[in-house]
Design an enzyme around this catalytic site. Structure first.
Site, PDB file in Angstrom:
ATOM      1  N   ALA A 190      61.798  17.730  32.559  1.00  0.00           N
ATOM      2  CA  ALA A 190      61.507  17.945  33.687  1.00  0.00           C
ATOM      3  C   ALA A 190      60.676  19.007  34.808  1.00  0.00           C
ATOM      4  O   ALA A 190      59.803  18.565  35.400  1.00  0.00           O
ATOM      5  CB  ALA A 190      62.581  18.292  34.776  1.00  0.00           C
ATOM      6  N   CYS A 214      54.414  29.701  24.411  1.00  0.00           N
ATOM      7  CA  CYS A 214      55.030  30.510  23.987  1.00  0.00           C
ATOM      8  C   CYS A 214      54.517  31.602  22.705  1.00  0.00           C
ATOM      9  O   CYS A 214      54.953  32.256  21.996  1.00  0.00           O
ATOM     10  CB  CYS A 214      55.261  29.323  22.564  1.00  0.00           C
ATOM     11  SG  CYS A 214      55.615  28.357  24.329  1.00  0.00           S
TER      12      CYS A 214
END
Ligand SMILES: *Cc1c(COP(=O)(O)O)cnc(C)c1O
Length: 392
Positions: free
Chosen positions: A202, A326
């Site tokens: 989401a 990341c």
């Protein structure tokens, strides 16, 4: 004075839309029941969860009972890969994926290798595309899963998923796609893509963080990931995160409804940005010129470090990224750029700008004024810069 912020890191996360927040709020307060309980208060939560499930299914052309809520893209990827691997272990232990997947896929595959599975990491061409012929050539009798992402989070390249899915179906091999960067940004339909499993999250399309879903086509064999209660048809235990699930439903419905007009506007800005940054000497656009996400720009500026550009852009109020959120904490060059054949020393100098619904043309103009100055300043400071690229 409030410092201006130009947010161009929408591939890392997006700002939750106020309408999505409003839809979620009652489920923290008045409507707080546990969906598994047996009174009216709980029934309201249950209805909200099922309503959201229907919205997610509608957005990707699935049936509601093929949607399973998870804690996000990472969990969906882990579950799809490990779940299929576990359920098929007796049939075979070979998995095919690509070298440019998100770490949620790559590190899950690496963990399975330590447990006796074999993984083929397919190469990509210089634009970051997997070759369909390579997929076919990699298939063995013991291949149980193919996992190829729909759109790459660093360079935005879109993969030939429907064609790969056709091969997987003919060969009766489960096919998973990480569609976290695609859903809400480009049309996604599980049937035209020929996928059996699909991950979405989401917070990449203006929903809240910590909620996502895994689409599991009916009939796909997959082991449960979380053990515990009977939630999600005993396949993913844990009390449902009702407010977040409602937020996911509201965000996906909104993103899909607004997609046509939003895409047109963002594409125009993306093309302006690509053209403007391309005028900087010794720069190159990473990824595919056309088969790419409408909001993704990824450039390399030779002779400078991506991290230094980010720091200077931050000082100018521009939030950007080099590759993925990341890997930016580690200083390793991007595995995606390396897989595209970009040399190690150049792969450090990348800048990813990902546009959002709220990106304004003035912001793009400001970025186009600022980035060339920042690049020049860094090149003037670097001993590696050749004379013709120096301003003094
Ligand atoms: C962001 C992202 C993920 C991880 O999703 P989370 O919801 O942040 O765990 C996985 N794959 C891709 C391609 C992503 O961009």
């Amino acid at each position: 004075m409030k410092k201006r912020l130009i947010y161009l890191d929408n591939a890392a996360t997006t700002k939750t839309h106020p309408d999505v927040v409003s839809a979620m709020l009652p489920y923290f307060s008045e409507c707080f029941g546990n969906p598994s309980s047996l009174y009216d208060l709980a029934a309201a939560s249950r209805t909200a969860v099922e309503d959201a499930r229907g919205k997610v299914a509608a957005a990707i052309g699935a049936k509601a009972d093929e949607i399973y809520f998870t804690s996000g893209g990472t969990e969906s990827d882990n579950w799809a890969i490990r779940g299929v691997a576990t359920a098929h272990a007796k049939k075979g232990r070979h998995i095919i994926t690509s070298a440019i997947e998100h770490h949620a896929v790559l590190h899950t595959c690496e963990a399975l290798e330590k447990e006796g599975y074999e993984v083929t990491y397919l190469p990509v061409d210089e634009s970051g595309r997997v070759r369909v012929a390579d997929v076919l050539a990699a298939i063995r009798d013991d291949t149980i899963l193919i996992s190829i992402m729909l759109a790459n989070n660093e360079i935005g390249t879109i993969q030939p998923i429907a064609e790969i899915g056709e091969i997987a179906r003919t060969k009766k091999i489960a096919f998973h796609t990480d569609a976290v960067q695609a859903v809400g940004h480009i049309p996604v339909d599980v049937n035209s893509l020929n996928v059996d499993l699909l991950s979405l999250s989401a917070h990449k399309f203006r929903g809240p963080k910590g909620i996502g879903a895994l689409y599991i086509r009916k009939g796909t064999r997959i082991a449960p990931f979380m053990h515990g209660g009977a939630q999600e048809k005993r396949r993913r235990a844990g009390t449902e995160n009702v407010p977040a699930i409602v937020g996911l439903g509201a965000a996906i419905e909104r993103a899909v409804a607004l997609m046509p007009e939003k895409t047109d506007r963002i594409l125009k800005l993306r093309e302006k940005l690509i053209a403007g940054l391309g005028a900087i000497p010794a720069s190159r656009l990473n990824g595919h010129p056309n088969e790419r996400l409408p909001n993704n720009v990824n450039y390399i500026f030779e002779y400078i470090e991506g991290e230094s550009i980010l720091l200077l852009l931050n000082a100018h109020g521009i939030a950007a990224s080099t590759g993925s959120a990341c890997t930016s904490a580690s200083l390793d060059p991007s595995h995606v750029l390396l897989a595209c054949g970009i040399p190690h020393e150049i792969a450090h100098g990348s800048l990813r700008l990902t546009l959002g619904e709220e990106t304004a043309e003035e912001e793009i103009d400001y970025v186009l004024e600022t980035v060339p100055k920042v690049v020049q300043r860094l090149r003037d400071m670097s001993p590696l810069t050749p004379k013709e690229l120096r301003s003094r």
